[in-house]
Design an enzyme around this catalytic site. Structure first.
Site, mmCIF file in Angstrom:
data_model
loop_
_atom_site.group_PDB
_atom_site.id
_atom_site.type_symbol
_atom_site.label_atom_id
_atom_site.label_comp_id
_atom_site.label_asym_id
_atom_site.label_seq_id
_atom_site.Cartn_x
_atom_site.Cartn_y
_atom_site.Cartn_z
ATOM 1 N N GLU A 46 -5.219 5.512 14.802
ATOM 2 C CA GLU A 46 -5.647 5.920 16.144
ATOM 3 C C GLU A 46 -5.100 7.295 16.487
ATOM 4 O O GLU A 46 -5.823 8.167 16.984
ATOM 5 C CB GLU A 46 -5.162 4.903 17.179
ATOM 6 C CG GLU A 46 -5.739 3.494 17.002
ATOM 7 C CD GLU A 46 -4.929 2.613 16.046
ATOM 8 O OE1 GLU A 46 -4.343 3.170 15.078
ATOM 9 O OE2 GLU A 46 -4.889 1.395 16.243
ATOM 10 N N ALA A 148 -7.282 -7.371 -20.917
ATOM 11 C CA ALA A 148 -8.396 -6.771 -21.647
ATOM 12 C C ALA A 148 -8.724 -7.712 -22.791
ATOM 13 O O ALA A 148 -7.829 -8.177 -23.497
ATOM 14 C CB ALA A 148 -7.991 -5.407 -22.191
ATOM 15 N N THR A 190 5.656 -10.806 -24.473
ATOM 16 C CA THR A 190 4.941 -9.524 -24.582
ATOM 17 C C THR A 190 5.912 -8.385 -24.850
ATOM 18 O O THR A 190 5.627 -7.485 -25.634
ATOM 19 C CB THR A 190 4.150 -9.267 -23.278
ATOM 20 O OG1 THR A 190 3.174 -10.294 -23.149
ATOM 21 C CG2 THR A 190 3.473 -7.914 -23.289
ATOM 22 N N GLY A 293 1.862 -11.823 -21.201
ATOM 23 C CA GLY A 293 0.807 -12.270 -22.092
ATOM 24 C C GLY A 293 0.101 -13.517 -21.577
ATOM 25 O O GLY A 293 0.224 -13.922 -20.426
HETATM 26 C C1 AOF Z 1 -2.281 0.343 14.140
HETATM 27 N N1 AOF Z 1 -2.873 1.356 13.488
HETATM 28 O O1 AOF Z 1 -3.179 2.619 11.689
HETATM 29 C C2 AOF Z 1 -1.706 0.808 11.513
HETATM 30 C C3 AOF Z 1 -1.129 -0.292 12.191
HETATM 31 O O2 AOF Z 1 6.225 0.912 10.986
HETATM 32 P P1 AOF Z 1 4.990 1.367 11.662
HETATM 33 O O3 AOF Z 1 5.218 2.018 12.963
HETATM 34 O O4 AOF Z 1 4.114 2.225 10.779
HETATM 35 O O5 AOF Z 1 4.177 0.020 12.003
HETATM 36 C C4 AOF Z 1 3.669 -0.802 11.007
HETATM 37 C C5 AOF Z 1 2.876 -1.932 11.628
HETATM 38 O O6 AOF Z 1 1.872 -1.408 12.497
HETATM 39 C C6 AOF Z 1 2.119 -2.755 10.599
HETATM 40 O O7 AOF Z 1 2.859 -3.859 10.145
HETATM 41 C C7 AOF Z 1 0.894 -3.211 11.394
HETATM 42 O O8 AOF Z 1 1.199 -4.306 12.221
HETATM 43 C C8 AOF Z 1 0.623 -2.021 12.266
HETATM 44 N N2 AOF Z 1 -0.264 -1.105 11.550
HETATM 45 N N3 AOF Z 1 -1.462 -0.509 13.479
HETATM 46 O O9 AOF Z 1 -2.477 0.184 15.337
HETATM 47 C C9 AOF Z 1 -2.616 1.637 12.211
HETATM 48 N N4 AOF Z 1 -1.394 1.086 10.217
HETATM 49 ZN ZN ZN Z 2 -0.449 1.687 15.678
#
Ligand code: AOF
Ligand code: ZN
Length: 373
Positions: A46, A148, A190, A293
């Site tokens: 955001e 593979a 392995t 493996g």
């Molecule tokens: C959002 N928008 O793009 C993402 C979210 O440690 P921080 O501050 O980066 O927070 C990580 C947490 O925020 C993650 O576990 C998830 O709940 C949320 N991720 N939230 O609004 C984002 N990447």
């Molecule tokens: Zn966020």
């Protein structure tokens, strides 16, 4: 939302254990800003979109692939940024199961007078972040079984030779995969047979996978490539608790060579794979790739602990009943027990085919709801 999902996917390999998130800002029917969560610790989608916005976003709609967060983590809450920017409506694909958010992001936005709709393209959003959702719901990482094989389903000849089954392009693809997971797992068999180094070569890695050896009786030689390169990329030697007690001097020597050595609950020298996954989840590993493996792949398969299979199939024949099988465990007894893989994806990688499919159902990745955190 589809555009936001495509943007989100660009973060794959760099954001984990965070989710991949994309955001598209639309004002008067026009896209005025786009962004995504680019790397762990960096701005959320955001804020990335708001930062890149042309002009005002007053009255705009934000399409986000995950419920906006409302907590102070490594970055301030996205809800705050959206409210301050004057966004009028937020459309989220799915709610965030993260304990600090879990519906509170949606509530915060609504209380600020923003219209919020959740549930646009939810299946796509859950598929994109399947590993994140599994980790948050069960405390365990997403498990990929990778191997593979020849066209007749063998992973090595009767003499154990397997270099190489697939061509250069497929092997490069396998290295690319190593470069975006948190761990690659192999069995001690392995290591003794092939002496692999399991690093990501020939491609640029997005993260450095920990190289995990399942070694119930702590037999790994100090001359193994894995041990010798332990200071270049992490090596985790997992032994059964009893094995660790019996061979603590050896564990000390491995540690002084740079390996981490841990004991996991087990029986008869066999490591309890569920307990292992719990431990890897505690370390916030999101994706682990089991590379063999056959015994280890078979054990994960038999215990229904794998979420995805990724199989490279080479147009070669090996033959021989003593040649090695990819899933050398017990296997299923009747075809009625077989999981049908409707959603298999396949593509050509050079001369070989790469086939991937889901092994776990959504329920399997949600059943064990983790309390607390
Ligand atoms: C959002 N928008 O793009 C993402 C979210 O440690 P921080 O501050 O980066 O927070 C990580 C947490 O925020 C993650 O576990 C998830 O709940 C949320 N991720 N939230 O609004 C984002 N990447
Ligand atoms: Zn966020």
């Amino acid at each position: 939302m589809r555009r936001a999902l495509a943007l989100a996917a660009r973060g794959r390999g760099r954001v984990e254990p965070n989710p991949m998130v994309g955001c598209v800002l639309v004002r008067r029917g026009r896209i005025v800003g786009e962004g995504w969560h680019r790397r762990f610790g960096g701005p959320h989608a955001e804020r990335d979109a708001l930062r890149r916005c042309e002009g005002s976003v007053g009255g705009a709609t934000a399409y986000v692939t995950l419920e906006p967060c409302c907590h102070y983590g490594k970055t301030p809450p996205c809800t705050e940024a959206l409210i301050e920017a004057g966004v009028a409506r937020v459309v989220a694909a799915v709610a965030d199961p993260f304990a600090a958010v879990r519906g509170r992001g949606i509530r915060t936005l609504r209380e600020a007078g923003i219209r919020v709709d959740v549930g646009v393209c939810p299946a796509e959003a859950e598929r994109l972040n399947a590993a994140y959702f599994k980790l948050r719901h069960t405390g365990r990482p997403w498990v990929i079984l990778k191997w593979a094989q020849s066209l007749d389903g063998k992973i090595a000849t009767r003499t154990g030779d397997s270099r190489w089954i697939t061509g250069a392009a497929a092997r490069r693809e396998a290295h690319r995969l190593r470069g975006r997971v948190d761990a690659v797992v192999v069995g001690i068999g392995t290591v003794l047979a092939d002496d692999p180094d399991l690093t990501c070569r020939h491609v640029r890695a997005k993260r450095v996978a920990t190289r995990i050896v399942l070694d119930g009786r702590l037999r790994i030689p100090r001359s193994a490539k894995l041990v010798k390169t332990a200071r270049q990329a992490p090596v985790l030697v997992v032994t059964a608790q009893a094995g660790l007690r019996g061979r603590s001097a050896e564990a000390r020597r491995l540690r002084s060579a740079g390996c981490e050595v841990i004991g996991i609950r087990g029986r008869g020298g066999r490591i309890d794979l569920g307990a292992l996954l719990d431990e890897l989840g505690r370390r916030e590993m999101t994706n682990v790739m089991v590379e063999g493996g056959g015994e280890v792949l078979g054990a994960f398969f038999d215990e229904k602990l794998a979420d995805e299979a990724l199989v490279f199939v080479a147009p070669k024949l090996i033959g021989g009943r003593e040649a090695l099988d990819p899933l050398a465990g017990r296997g299923i007894g009747t075809m009625a027990e077989a999981v049908a893989f409707g959603g298999a994806r396949r593509r050509w990688v050079g001369e070989d085919q790469m086939i991937s499919f889901r092994l776990s159902d959504d329920l399997g990745t949600r059943r064990r709801v983790r309390g607390g955190s």
